[in-house]
Design a protein around this motif. Structure first.
Motif, short mmCIF file in Angstrom:
data_model
loop_
_atom_site.label_atom_id
_atom_site.label_comp_id
_atom_site.label_asym_id
_atom_site.label_seq_id
_atom_site.Cartn_x
_atom_site.Cartn_y
_atom_site.Cartn_z
N TYR A 1 0.81 -1.23 0.00
CA TYR A 1 0.00 0.00 0.00
C TYR A 1 0.84 1.27 0.00
N GLY A 2 2.11 1.17 0.36
CA GLY A 2 2.94 2.37 0.40
C GLY A 2 3.43 2.83 -0.95
N VAL A 3 3.04 2.14 -2.02
CA VAL A 3 3.64 2.43 -3.33
C VAL A 3 3.34 3.85 -3.80
N GLU A 4 2.11 4.34 -3.59
CA GLU A 4 1.79 5.68 -4.10
C GLU A 4 2.60 6.75 -3.38
N LEU A 5 2.68 6.67 -2.06
CA LEU A 5 3.47 7.67 -1.34
C LEU A 5 4.95 7.54 -1.68
N GLY A 6 5.44 6.31 -1.77
CA GLY A 6 6.84 6.11 -2.09
C GLY A 6 7.22 6.67 -3.44
N LEU A 7 6.41 6.39 -4.46
CA LEU A 7 6.72 6.90 -5.80
C LEU A 7 6.68 8.42 -5.84
N LEU A 8 5.70 9.02 -5.14
CA LEU A 8 5.58 10.47 -5.15
C LEU A 8 6.80 11.12 -4.50
N VAL A 9 7.19 10.63 -3.34
CA VAL A 9 8.34 11.19 -2.64
C VAL A 9 9.62 10.98 -3.45
N ASP A 10 9.80 9.79 -3.98
CA ASP A 10 11.02 9.51 -4.73
C ASP A 10 11.07 10.28 -6.05
N ALA A 11 9.91 10.49 -6.66
CA ALA A 11 9.88 11.30 -7.88
C ALA A 11 10.28 12.74 -7.58
N LEU A 12 9.82 13.26 -6.43
CA LEU A 12 10.22 14.61 -6.04
C LEU A 12 11.74 14.72 -5.95
N HIS A 13 12.37 13.75 -5.31
CA HIS A 13 13.82 13.81 -5.11
C HIS A 13 14.58 13.51 -6.40
N THR A 14 13.94 12.83 -7.34
CA THR A 14 14.62 12.44 -8.57
C THR A 14 14.54 13.51 -9.65
N VAL A 15 13.36 14.11 -9.83
CA VAL A 15 13.19 15.07 -10.93
C VAL A 15 12.79 16.47 -10.47
N GLY A 16 12.46 16.64 -9.19
CA GLY A 16 12.12 17.96 -8.69
C GLY A 16 10.63 18.27 -8.77
N LEU A 17 10.19 19.22 -7.97
CA LEU A 17 8.77 19.54 -7.85
C LEU A 17 8.16 20.00 -9.17
N ASP A 18 8.88 20.79 -9.94
CA ASP A 18 8.29 21.36 -11.15
C ASP A 18 8.02 20.31 -12.22
N ALA A 19 8.60 19.12 -12.09
CA ALA A 19 8.32 18.04 -13.03
C ALA A 19 7.11 17.22 -12.63
N LEU A 20 6.50 17.56 -11.49
CA LEU A 20 5.30 16.87 -11.01
C LEU A 20 4.08 17.74 -11.22
N ALA A 21 2.94 17.12 -11.46
CA ALA A 21 1.73 17.88 -11.74
C ALA A 21 0.50 17.09 -11.29
N GLN A 22 -0.66 17.75 -11.31
CA GLN A 22 -1.92 17.08 -11.00
C GLN A 22 -3.03 17.67 -11.86
N VAL A 23 -4.03 16.84 -12.15
CA VAL A 23 -5.13 17.25 -13.02
C VAL A 23 -6.46 16.84 -12.39
N ASP A 24 -7.39 17.77 -12.35
CA ASP A 24 -8.73 17.52 -11.82
C ASP A 24 -9.55 16.77 -12.86
N VAL A 25 -9.97 15.56 -12.52
CA VAL A 25 -10.74 14.73 -13.46
C VAL A 25 -12.18 14.50 -13.00
N GLY A 26 -12.61 15.19 -11.94
CA GLY A 26 -14.02 15.11 -11.55
C GLY A 26 -14.26 14.36 -10.26
N VAL A 27 -14.97 13.22 -10.36
CA VAL A 27 -15.38 12.46 -9.18
C VAL A 27 -14.90 11.02 -9.32
N ARG A 28 -14.39 10.47 -8.25
CA ARG A 28 -13.92 9.08 -8.24
C ARG A 28 -14.83 8.26 -7.33
N LYS A 29 -15.47 7.25 -7.92
CA LYS A 29 -16.33 6.35 -7.16
C LYS A 29 -15.73 4.95 -7.17
N HIS A 30 -15.63 4.35 -6.01
CA HIS A 30 -15.05 3.02 -5.92
C HIS A 30 -15.52 2.38 -4.61
#
Length: 313
Positions: free
Chosen positions: A214-243
């Motif tokens: 379960y830690g994969v999402e947090l791990g990838l996000l933190v490691d991506a920050l340290h690997t490529v920097g904040l400006d290479a990361l982004a987010q997009v609003d896609v509406g509503v997530r139902k699950h």
């Protein structure tokens, strides 16, 4: 730090409507896009997700997605049959890299998926989504095709809990968001840091370690920050997530794995006891059950011999 986050939010947070499909397709050129659905007993939803992607994003007129793969991690229901019937290529987790015995966990499946996909951009989508929209794919793939400076894109969305809006994401609010704000404040702007819908360049993913659970999402996000920097990361609003939502005890196990993933990144020294004890009321009162917390991480895929050989070939 707050000013940096505010600048990032203004520069690297978008809506799916900001990039019309025509613009994304025009920018795609020779870039290959793979969509991966990790699946475990998702026969009720996986077929609809696959059908939407094939119908709306894999046609002659809209050739956005080149490859659609469902990785089945040992389902005991008809997940594999339903996904294949809807048009996905289905690969069993245990058939990938058989030299390395598979471990249980979502991160393990995502890591192995790099071996059986070939896209320059890899897009991950959870297989339990209901009322699925193709916007989940176009939204997070779009910036990677139109902006060469972006390497990693997370989806953001509203997460209702039943009929109550905005109350989903309990582990996010109670565990992940406090951890990120306290220890990686540059990531404080991510609305859904634990969301399962994100896309990245293969050239980045193959350089990152993958926590197997379960830690994969947090791990990838933190490691991506340290690997490529904040400006290479982004987010997009896609509406509503139902699950489907997990019960409180499952969320507790998820929270423990996420905390452990964070601690491992904060210090490579002493770690907390990698177990979690929870309680159920039984005939003799509250009875304890102890679970192991995910502790394994897979190395960057670029370090795996079979992957390196495949890239050369």
């Amino acid at each position: 730090m707050l000013e940096e986050v505010e600048r990032w939010l203004d520069r690297r947070s978008w809506s799916v409507a900001d990039r019309p499909l025509e613009r994304i397709l025009a920018a795609k050129r020779n870039t290959k896009v793979s969509v991966v659905l990790p699946a475990l007993n998702e026969e009720a939803t996986v077929g609809d997700i696959v059908a939407v992607i094939r119908r709306e994003l894999m046609t002659e007129s809209v050739p956005l997605v080149d490859e659609l793969v469902v990785i089945d991690s040992g389902s005991t229901d008809r997940t594999a049959e339903v996904a294949a019937a809807a048009g996905a290529r289905v690969v069993a987790r245990d058939a990938i890299l058989p030299r390395i015995p598979a471990l249980p966990g979502k991160g393990e499946v995502l890591w192995r998926s790099l071996m059986v996909t070939s896209g320059d951009v890899v897009c991950f989508v959870d297989a339990d989504l209901r009322d699925f929209s193709a916007d989940f794919v176009t939204g997070i793939v779009g910036p990677l095709l139109t902006d060469p400076d972006v390497d990693f894109v997370k989806a953001m969305y509203d997460r209702p809990f039943g009929d109550t809006p905005g109350q989903g994401g309990r582990v996010t609010e109670l565990v992940a968001r406090p951890l990120l704000n306290l220890h990686w404040p540059r990531l404080a702007g991510f609305v859904q840091p634990l969301g399962g819908e994100y896309a990245a360049r293969r050239s980045l993913l193959e350089r990152l370690p993958f926590p197997v659970g379960y830690g994969v999402e947090l791990g990838l996000l933190v490691d991506a920050l340290h690997t490529v920097g904040l400006d290479a990361l982004a987010q997009v609003d896609v509406g509503v997530r139902k699950h489907r939502h997990q019960d409180g005890q499952a969320l507790g196990r998820m929270a423990a794995a996420i905390y452990r993933t964070a601690q491992l990144r904060l210090s490579r020294g002493h770690l907390v006891r990698p177990r979690l004890t929870q309680f159920d009321r039984g005939e003799k009162g509250f009875e304890p059950t102890t679970y192991a917390v995910d502790t394994e991480e897979r190395p960057p895929m670029a370090e795996i011999a079979e992957y390196a050989q495949r890239r050369v070939a």
